[in-house]
Motif scaffolding. Sequence first.
Motif: not given
Length: 286
Positions: A264-280
């Motif tokens: 669920a956290t992964y899905a939220d991060d993808v949809r908000s464009r928080a993932f991938p970040g600079a570290e990835q």
Amino acid sequence: MSTTFTIDTATSRATPTPAPMKRLTIPAIRAAKGGTPLVMLTAYTVRMAQLLDPHCDMLLVGDSLGQVIYGLPSTVPVTLDMMAAHGAAVVRGSYHAVVVIDMPFGSYEASPAQAFESAAMLMKATGAAAVKLEGGTAMAETVAFLSARGIPVMGHVGLTPQAVNQLGGYGARGRTPEEAAKIVADATAIADAGAFSIVIEGVVEPIAIDITRAVACPTIGIGASAQCDGQVLVAEDMLGMFERTARFVKRFDDLSGHISGAVATYADDVRSRAFPGAEQLYPPRP
């Protein structure tokens, strides 16, 4: 199928590879009768084998993989090829535990010769140390045949899932004096035939205690009794991967909840464009 290759720890996700150690043996398991209880869990993959191996005396490549891995309604449809593929993976991922592999329904019941052919195929294909088969007195001749030819056999009495169609379900066995006496006789017969250990599943507790006292080989309980010489559970059940489990299962964790939360956290991060970040990400070279 071969188990002669090793995992490339530089490229495989199944890392780190545990430091090799002396693997337990069938005589060591047999000698554990009456001592510290034996620890046994199911494993079907390399990674689970790696995680479970340091804590277990035996790993069972159970035909329960039909339901756990493949979503089948019972263990009946499981094939030799399925068992061989998963058995080889578990052997590659383990260094300490004795690996026992289930013989699937239809691969051993017809005759001792059929059982030997199937067992030899599984042991060659996987590197497992032993096979497990279900049944009591009717299987005693087969247990003796295999044992005399160098194939260690773990027996399985009480609730035998491969016979679910005949039993009419997965309810506890031995509730009548006649059935209780038959289960004890079944266990005694396969112990006398040479089984190095016997799984006792889904029986009223006094039966498991009587069998444990009556046979010279270790008994492994699953829904049986703490007085057995060891215990086994399906790893995914005790880790809390399923909402519904049998009465005899204790959930030692809630992995399904952990996984659901992480996804669920992964899905939220993808949809908000928080993932991938600079570290990835891979920046251009200067």
